[in-house]
Design an enzyme around this catalytic site. Sequence first.
Site, PDB file in Angstrom:
ATOM      1  N   PRO A 147       0.922  -1.307   0.039  1.00 16.83           N
ATOM      2  CA  PRO A 147      -0.002   0.033  -0.099  1.00 16.83           C
ATOM      3  C   PRO A 147       0.750   1.293   0.016  1.00 16.83           C
ATOM      4  O   PRO A 147       1.858   1.511   0.857  1.00 16.83           O
ATOM      5  CB  PRO A 147      -0.824  -0.125   1.315  1.00 16.83           C
ATOM      6  CG  PRO A 147      -0.687  -1.428   1.762  1.00 16.83           C
ATOM      7  CD  PRO A 147       0.635  -2.023   1.076  1.00 16.83           C
ATOM      8  N   HIS A 148       0.418   2.264  -0.839  1.00 13.20           N
ATOM      9  CA  HIS A 148       1.085   3.484  -0.858  1.00 13.20           C
ATOM     10  C   HIS A 148       0.063   4.491  -1.507  1.00 13.20           C
ATOM     11  O   HIS A 148      -0.844   4.211  -2.116  1.00 13.20           O
ATOM     12  CB  HIS A 148       2.304   3.557  -1.766  1.00 13.20           C
ATOM     13  CG  HIS A 148       2.309   2.881  -3.031  1.00 13.20           C
ATOM     14  ND1 HIS A 148       1.999   1.525  -3.328  1.00 13.20           N
ATOM     15  CD2 HIS A 148       2.239   3.404  -4.425  1.00 13.20           C
ATOM     16  CE1 HIS A 148       1.936   1.537  -4.571  1.00 13.20           C
ATOM     17  NE2 HIS A 148       1.977   2.661  -5.106  1.00 13.20           N
TER      18      HIS A 148
END
Length: 146
Positions: A63-64
Amino acid sequence: MAKDILSTENMELGVQFASKEEAVRHVGSILLNNGYIQESYIDKMLEREEVATTFMGNALAIPHGTEEGKKDVLETGLAVVTVPNGVDFGDGNTVNLLIGIAGKGDEHLEILSQIAIICSEAENVEKLTQASSKEEIMSMLQEVNG
């Protein structure tokens, strides 16, 4: 003094999540609580999931935030969370290892490629997921910190 990109404070082992959103929020909150991001970055992480999943194969998700979320990054950092029982990331994809990334400028691209190399081996992801200590994870991901 710049923060370490990865420290044991940024890791949690054996966490359980009911949903992908909960998992992404949790990873974001580790980065937030340790001073890597502003709270608004977490929304950008969730936005990114809506555009395209951060599931990378081999039971790994990274996740980013979106490109726009970069302004909410205070320091480049990683958060590592193991989910031994897995969390559903949609399309039949189960994630056992979450590596959240907050990157200033283009710093995250280099980190992403290093993680991708380590995690391209399914057995490495399995080892990370089954790690019994944060130190074990640190030593496996040490190249990223260097």
